[in-house]
Design a protein around this motif. Structure first.
Motif, mmCIF file in Angstrom:
data_model
loop_
_atom_site.group_PDB
_atom_site.id
_atom_site.type_symbol
_atom_site.label_atom_id
_atom_site.label_comp_id
_atom_site.label_asym_id
_atom_site.label_seq_id
_atom_site.Cartn_x
_atom_site.Cartn_y
_atom_site.Cartn_z
ATOM 1 N N THR A 28 2.557 5.076 -5.077
ATOM 2 C CA THR A 28 1.981 3.752 -4.839
ATOM 3 C C THR A 28 0.693 3.802 -4.032
ATOM 4 O OG1 THR A 28 3.421 3.483 -2.907
ATOM 5 C CG2 THR A 28 4.196 2.560 -4.994
ATOM 6 N N HIS A 71 3.659 6.090 2.107
ATOM 7 C CA HIS A 71 4.365 5.553 0.959
ATOM 8 C C HIS A 71 5.169 4.335 1.411
ATOM 9 C CE1 HIS A 71 5.450 5.762 -3.147
ATOM 10 N NE2 HIS A 71 6.681 6.179 -2.993
ATOM 11 N N SER A 72 5.767 3.614 0.496
ATOM 12 C CA SER A 72 6.424 2.347 0.793
ATOM 13 C C SER A 72 7.579 2.514 1.773
ATOM 14 C CB SER A 72 6.876 1.682 -0.498
ATOM 15 O OG SER A 72 7.690 2.579 -1.257
ATOM 16 N N GLY A 98 1.756 1.921 0.720
ATOM 17 C CA GLY A 98 1.797 1.509 -0.672
ATOM 18 C C GLY A 98 2.981 0.596 -0.944
ATOM 19 N N GLN A 100 4.935 -1.529 -4.420
ATOM 20 C CA GLN A 100 4.943 -1.605 -5.877
ATOM 21 C C GLN A 100 4.081 -2.767 -6.382
ATOM 22 O OE1 GLN A 100 5.473 -0.132 -8.474
ATOM 23 N NE2 GLN A 100 7.130 1.357 -8.322
ATOM 24 N N PHE A 112 10.078 0.420 -3.937
ATOM 25 C CA PHE A 112 9.378 -0.707 -3.339
ATOM 26 C C PHE A 112 9.983 -0.981 -1.961
ATOM 27 C CE2 PHE A 112 13.026 -3.240 -3.946
ATOM 28 C CZ PHE A 112 12.823 -4.549 -3.516
ATOM 29 N N VAL A 161 0.275 -1.770 -5.238
ATOM 30 C CA VAL A 161 -0.456 -0.710 -5.924
ATOM 31 C C VAL A 161 -1.544 -1.249 -6.847
ATOM 32 C CG1 VAL A 161 1.188 -0.574 -7.836
ATOM 33 C CG2 VAL A 161 -0.113 1.457 -7.185
#
Length: 515
Positions: A28, A71-72, A98, A100, A112, A161
């Motif tokens: 993402t 990242h998420s 990030g 989704q 996500f 993203v």
């Protein structure tokens, strides 16, 4: 002007002096990384705790904000221990994570974050997932300004993203002065406290370094004749520890702290809470006969005070104003004395040899809880910008932080680490090698979580499960990540190993087997 969110973002990063991104890439985040500008570095960490630790060290040593990309949910989760530390360290980090794509968020997609803005709270100053893609640039500007507003700290922005390639309008780029000066009437009150005392004391904390108050603290101490104490668990250098007015380090135990401050009838606490405690205590928080006032840029330091009074504002400016305001007085207190340990494989003797052999202007980054008192007694910090440690009490910060400090500082960095602490983020050695970081990793290896064993007596315990760390080979761990290393088992071999490590321009490791 119409441009993409990504183009606007990198203009904002440039405006705030950012020239690198600390990250561990995930799916993402990829659109953010597409077409990165030239001379904009990607600093890779193999775990998000390493990433945030490196960024924190860089931000604190450089005095600039650091940009982090995570990242998420999973990546942000990995980072949270060191994000908490960055919050306690007052490190100005702008963390982007990030998320989704917006079109599939209603369907619980893979990788996500369901409640992205809540995940890092309460250990960020500001957290947002912009409602629209075109709102991302404005959110970034607000994030940088919030991170840099005293007391500084990390902020968090979740960015879907598919936002990066959307068009937006470039917002205006503000240029703000964020320094708040203390009230002159408050400075008069602090000066009256010091002038009216017979034996004044300054208690200096991390906020002194955060504000750049090293020289101002020296000037005030010398003008007022005050003894200078380091506040409990100060995470930066606050005063030259070889100065004749440096009295020592205050403990986080209430009765012990009262005893040490007992000779003083006036206490000025600057850049620290009143006080940071580690265990329960009883009785007054400072000697009953002494008056106490505080100076801090952090309103929570003043709001949480158990009595006394205080002044809010930039600590360096306040100390400098006081140095011009107070009456001159000769120093009549006692100074802190270094130890003289016998030659043996003890942390005290090893630290005394590090002190004797370290390069001039070397920077110390420490995370060796068992050896904190021996560090104080054997390894004086004598330069501004010369010391960093973890304000949160967590482990796994200082190994990657040393790598970040090395990117910001031009001098040799000495990372003094316990074996247990080093293992939390040992993969940070990979980043040190990749970057050619000028760091000597010095492992005080006692094969245990010895700090916990020593603390067990507070709870009436004779033994603590899970504290034996025998069998770790740090030489092999370092060499596996491309870093040359040596092991030291006897006092006679210490100097040669340290001299070798200090003489190298890249990363090295010395595994010092402490008895």
């Amino acid at each position: 002007m119409r441009l993409t969110v990504r183009e606007a973002a990198f203009r904002i990063f440039q405006h705030f002096g950012v020239d690198r991104l600390f990250g561990n890439p995930g799916s993402t985040e990829l659109p953010m990384l597409k077409a990165m500008p030239e001379r904009f570095d990607y600093v890779l960490g193999l775990n998000e705790a390493v990433v945030v630790g490196m960024a924190d060290g860089f931000a604190r040593a450089s005095g600039k904000p650091a940009l982090v990309n995570l990242h998420s949910a999973a990546g942000t989760g990995h980072s949270l221990g060191n994000l908490f530390t960055a919050f306690r360290n007052n490190a100005p980090l702008v963390v982007t994570a990030g998320q989704q794509a917006r079109s599939i968020l209603p369907y619980d997609p893979f990788l996500f974050a369901e409640r992205a803005t809540e995940f890092p709270r309460p250990y960020v100053k500001f957290s947002i997932e912009p409602a629209r893609a075109e709102d991302v640039p404005a959110a970034l500007i607000r994030a940088f300004q919030t991170a840099l507003t005293p007391p500084m700290g990390p902020v968090f922005i979740s960015i879907p993203v598919d936002d990066w390639d959307r068009e937006c309008t470039m917002p205006g780029l503000p240029d703000l002065s964020l320094r708040t000066l203390p009230d002159p009437r408050g400075i008069d009150r602090l000066a009256e406290l010091l002038d009216g005392a017979s034996a004044p004391a300054l208690v200096l904390g991390t906020g002194v370094a955060n504000c750049g108050g090293w020289d101002a603290a020296i000037a005030l101490a010398e003008q007022s004749g005050a003894s200078v104490w380091c506040a409990p668990y100060a995470a930066r250098e606050v005063f030259p520890e070889d100065h004749p007015q440096f009295a020592g380090f205050l403990p986080a135990w209430r009765d012990q702290l009262r005893d040490l401050l007992n000779p003083h009838d006036a206490i000025l606490v600057a850049g620290a809470p009143v006080f940071t405690w580690h265990v329960e205590g009883s009785g007054p928080h400072w000697p009953e006969h002494a008056q106490l006032l505080a100076l801090s840029e952090d309103p929570q330091h003043l709001a949480a005070m158990p009595g006394g009074g205080g002044v809010l504002g930039d600590v360096a400016a306040g100390l400098a104003a006081l140095a011009e305001r107070v009456k001159p007085r000769s120093f009549a207190g006692k100074r802190h004395r270094l130890a003289d340990p016998q030659a043996a494989m003890t942390d005290s003797f090893v630290l005394s040899r590090i002190h004797a052999l370290r390069p001039q202007d070397a920077v110390v980054v420490e995370e060796a809880p068992t050896a904190r008192t021996p560090v104080h007694d054997n390894l004086p910090i004598t330069r501004e910008g010369g010391f960093f440690t973890c304000a949160s009490g967590g482990l796994g910060y200082s190994l990657p932080a040393a790598v970040g400090v090395a990117q910001a500082a031009g001098d040799k960095v000495l990372a003094i680490l316990g074996d247990g602490a080093a293992m939390y983020t040992i993969q940070g050695l990979y980043s040190a090698n990749r970057l050619g970081a000028n760091v000597s990793f010095l492992i005080l290896n006692n094969a245990a979580y010895a700090a916990l064993q020593g603390f067990a007596g507070e709870f009436g315990m004779n033994a603590v499960p899970g504290t034996d760390l025998g069998g770790l080979d740090f030489v092999k761990l370092a060499e596996a990540q491309g870093i040359p290393a040596r092991r030291v088992d006897s006092p006679g071999a210490i100097d040669a190993a340290l001299s070798w490590s200090f003489g190298e321009s890249g990363p090295t490791l010395v595994d010092l087997r402490i008895a």
